[in-house]
Scaffold this motif. Structure first.
Motif, mmCIF file in Angstrom:
data_model
loop_
_atom_site.group_PDB
_atom_site.id
_atom_site.type_symbol
_atom_site.label_atom_id
_atom_site.label_comp_id
_atom_site.label_asym_id
_atom_site.label_seq_id
_atom_site.Cartn_x
_atom_site.Cartn_y
_atom_site.Cartn_z
ATOM 1 N N THR A 22 7.672 -3.551 17.370
ATOM 2 C CA THR A 22 7.652 -2.343 18.174
ATOM 3 C C THR A 22 8.615 -1.304 17.604
ATOM 4 O OG1 THR A 22 7.180 -3.689 20.120
ATOM 5 C CG2 THR A 22 7.950 -1.455 20.503
ATOM 6 N N LEU A 23 9.779 -1.740 17.211
ATOM 7 C CA LEU A 23 10.759 -0.821 16.632
ATOM 8 C C LEU A 23 10.223 -0.202 15.348
ATOM 9 C CD1 LEU A 23 13.594 0.404 16.555
ATOM 10 C CD2 LEU A 23 14.328 -1.633 15.315
ATOM 11 N N GLU A 24 9.584 -0.989 14.525
ATOM 12 C CA GLU A 24 9.018 -0.460 13.286
ATOM 13 C C GLU A 24 7.952 0.582 13.576
ATOM 14 O OE1 GLU A 24 7.682 -4.028 11.459
ATOM 15 O OE2 GLU A 24 9.640 -4.501 10.617
ATOM 16 N N MET A 25 7.105 0.327 14.572
ATOM 17 C CA MET A 25 6.062 1.287 14.923
ATOM 18 C C MET A 25 6.674 2.591 15.448
ATOM 19 S SD MET A 25 3.286 0.008 14.022
ATOM 20 C CE MET A 25 2.140 1.112 14.775
ATOM 21 N N ILE A 26 7.720 2.482 16.248
ATOM 22 C CA ILE A 26 8.388 3.677 16.773
ATOM 23 C C ILE A 26 8.997 4.487 15.632
ATOM 24 C CG2 ILE A 26 10.354 4.457 18.140
ATOM 25 C CD1 ILE A 26 9.707 2.143 20.078
ATOM 26 N N LEU A 27 9.603 3.814 14.660
ATOM 27 C CA LEU A 27 10.189 4.520 13.521
ATOM 28 C C LEU A 27 9.125 5.206 12.669
ATOM 29 C CD1 LEU A 27 12.982 2.037 12.409
ATOM 30 C CD2 LEU A 27 13.257 4.241 13.541
ATOM 31 N N ILE A 28 7.992 4.536 12.462
ATOM 32 C CA ILE A 28 6.901 5.133 11.687
ATOM 33 C C ILE A 28 6.365 6.365 12.398
ATOM 34 C CG2 ILE A 28 4.511 4.765 10.935
ATOM 35 C CD1 ILE A 28 5.355 1.849 10.330
ATOM 36 N N ILE A 29 6.173 6.272 13.709
ATOM 37 C CA ILE A 29 5.679 7.412 14.472
ATOM 38 C C ILE A 29 6.680 8.568 14.424
ATOM 39 C CG2 ILE A 29 5.130 8.199 16.817
ATOM 40 C CD1 ILE A 29 3.909 5.388 17.262
ATOM 41 N N ALA A 30 7.960 8.257 14.518
ATOM 42 C CA ALA A 30 8.985 9.305 14.457
ATOM 43 C C ALA A 30 8.967 10.010 13.107
ATOM 44 C CB ALA A 30 10.361 8.708 14.729
ATOM 45 N N VAL A 31 8.799 9.259 12.024
ATOM 46 C CA VAL A 31 8.742 9.868 10.689
ATOM 47 C C VAL A 31 7.498 10.737 10.561
ATOM 48 C CG1 VAL A 31 8.434 9.350 8.238
ATOM 49 C CG2 VAL A 31 10.144 8.114 9.563
ATOM 50 N N LEU A 32 6.363 10.263 11.069
ATOM 51 C CA LEU A 32 5.139 11.065 11.003
ATOM 52 C C LEU A 32 5.286 12.363 11.791
ATOM 53 C CD1 LEU A 32 2.363 8.341 11.299
ATOM 54 C CD2 LEU A 32 2.949 9.714 9.308
ATOM 55 N N ILE A 33 5.894 12.295 12.953
ATOM 56 C CA ILE A 33 6.109 13.501 13.748
ATOM 57 C C ILE A 33 7.026 14.472 12.998
ATOM 58 C CG2 ILE A 33 7.197 14.388 15.852
ATOM 59 C CD1 ILE A 33 6.082 11.891 17.274
ATOM 60 N N ALA A 34 8.053 13.955 12.364
ATOM 61 C CA ALA A 34 8.963 14.815 11.607
ATOM 62 C C ALA A 34 8.232 15.494 10.450
ATOM 63 C CB ALA A 34 10.149 14.000 11.091
ATOM 64 N N VAL A 35 7.378 14.760 9.751
ATOM 65 C CA VAL A 35 6.621 15.335 8.632
ATOM 66 C C VAL A 35 5.680 16.423 9.141
ATOM 67 C CG1 VAL A 35 4.829 14.815 6.919
ATOM 68 C CG2 VAL A 35 6.819 13.325 7.143
ATOM 69 N N VAL A 36 5.022 16.160 10.260
ATOM 70 C CA VAL A 36 4.114 17.158 10.826
ATOM 71 C C VAL A 36 4.880 18.415 11.225
ATOM 72 C CG1 VAL A 36 2.644 17.663 12.816
ATOM 73 C CG2 VAL A 36 2.335 15.542 11.553
ATOM 74 N N LEU A 37 6.049 18.249 11.806
ATOM 75 C CA LEU A 37 6.834 19.420 12.194
ATOM 76 C C LEU A 37 7.303 20.220 10.989
ATOM 77 C CD1 LEU A 37 8.948 17.980 15.142
ATOM 78 C CD2 LEU A 37 7.009 19.551 15.268
ATOM 79 N N VAL A 38 7.654 19.534 9.915
ATOM 80 C CA VAL A 38 8.131 20.227 8.720
ATOM 81 C C VAL A 38 6.988 20.981 8.030
ATOM 82 C CG1 VAL A 38 9.047 19.873 6.398
ATOM 83 C CG2 VAL A 38 10.087 18.697 8.337
ATOM 84 N N PHE A 39 5.827 20.351 7.947
ATOM 85 C CA PHE A 39 4.706 20.943 7.223
ATOM 86 C C PHE A 39 3.628 21.497 8.154
ATOM 87 C CE2 PHE A 39 6.475 17.780 4.250
ATOM 88 C CZ PHE A 39 6.796 18.643 3.218
ATOM 89 N N ARG A 40 4.014 21.890 9.354
ATOM 90 C CA ARG A 40 3.055 22.339 10.370
ATOM 91 C C ARG A 40 2.211 23.507 9.879
ATOM 92 N NH1 ARG A 40 6.374 23.632 14.934
ATOM 93 N NH2 ARG A 40 6.844 25.496 13.759
ATOM 94 N N GLU A 41 2.830 24.515 9.306
ATOM 95 C CA GLU A 41 2.081 25.704 8.882
ATOM 96 C C GLU A 41 1.063 25.368 7.793
ATOM 97 O OE1 GLU A 41 4.754 28.819 7.864
ATOM 98 O OE2 GLU A 41 5.786 28.744 9.798
ATOM 99 N N GLU A 42 1.451 24.540 6.837
ATOM 100 C CA GLU A 42 0.538 24.164 5.767
ATOM 101 C C GLU A 42 -0.628 23.347 6.308
ATOM 102 O OE1 GLU A 42 3.823 23.900 5.593
ATOM 103 O OE2 GLU A 42 4.319 25.309 4.005
ATOM 104 N N ILE A 43 -0.354 22.471 7.258
ATOM 105 C CA ILE A 43 -1.407 21.646 7.851
ATOM 106 C C ILE A 43 -2.396 22.533 8.598
ATOM 107 C CG2 ILE A 43 -1.876 19.874 9.596
ATOM 108 C CD1 ILE A 43 0.797 18.571 8.774
ATOM 109 N N VAL A 44 -1.890 23.523 9.327
ATOM 110 C CA VAL A 44 -2.770 24.439 10.064
ATOM 111 C C VAL A 44 -3.649 25.217 9.094
ATOM 112 C CG1 VAL A 44 -2.781 26.522 11.503
ATOM 113 C CG2 VAL A 44 -1.282 24.614 12.086
ATOM 114 N N LYS A 45 -3.089 25.674 7.982
ATOM 115 C CA LYS A 45 -3.878 26.401 6.982
ATOM 116 C C LYS A 45 -5.004 25.536 6.424
ATOM 117 C CE LYS A 45 -0.136 29.386 5.357
ATOM 118 N NZ LYS A 45 0.783 29.674 4.239
ATOM 119 N N VAL A 46 -4.696 24.288 6.107
ATOM 120 C CA VAL A 46 -5.710 23.393 5.542
ATOM 121 C C VAL A 46 -6.811 23.120 6.553
ATOM 122 C CG1 VAL A 46 -6.100 21.045 4.716
ATOM 123 C CG2 VAL A 46 -4.151 22.340 3.868
#
Length: 63
Positions: A22-46
């Motif tokens: 469970t802890l590993e899954m929470i950490l993976i989800i947190a990293v994915l959310i951080a990546v999405v927040l950092v690259f949000r504008e590029e993801i929206v453009k694509v």
């Protein structure tokens, strides 16, 4: 007496590996959310580009 029971319970909880998945899954989800927040504008453009391309291609099919 009460402190030793609390300490023993804490040690048992620390050594328990049952919730490790469970802890590993929470950490993976947190990293994915951080990546999405950092690259949000590029993801929206694509995504907008893909939707536009799909719309253009669907119009070609109906013409």
């Amino acid at each position: 007496m009460m402190n030793s029971m609390v300490v023993e319970a804490a040690k048992g909880f620390w050594k328990d590996e049952e919730g490790l998945g469970t802890l590993e899954m929470i950490l993976i989800i947190a990293v994915l959310i951080a990546v999405v927040l950092v690259f949000r504008e590029e993801i929206v453009k694509v995504v907008k580009s893909l939707i536009s391309t799909a719309g253009d291609k669907s119009q070609e099919v109906f013409e």
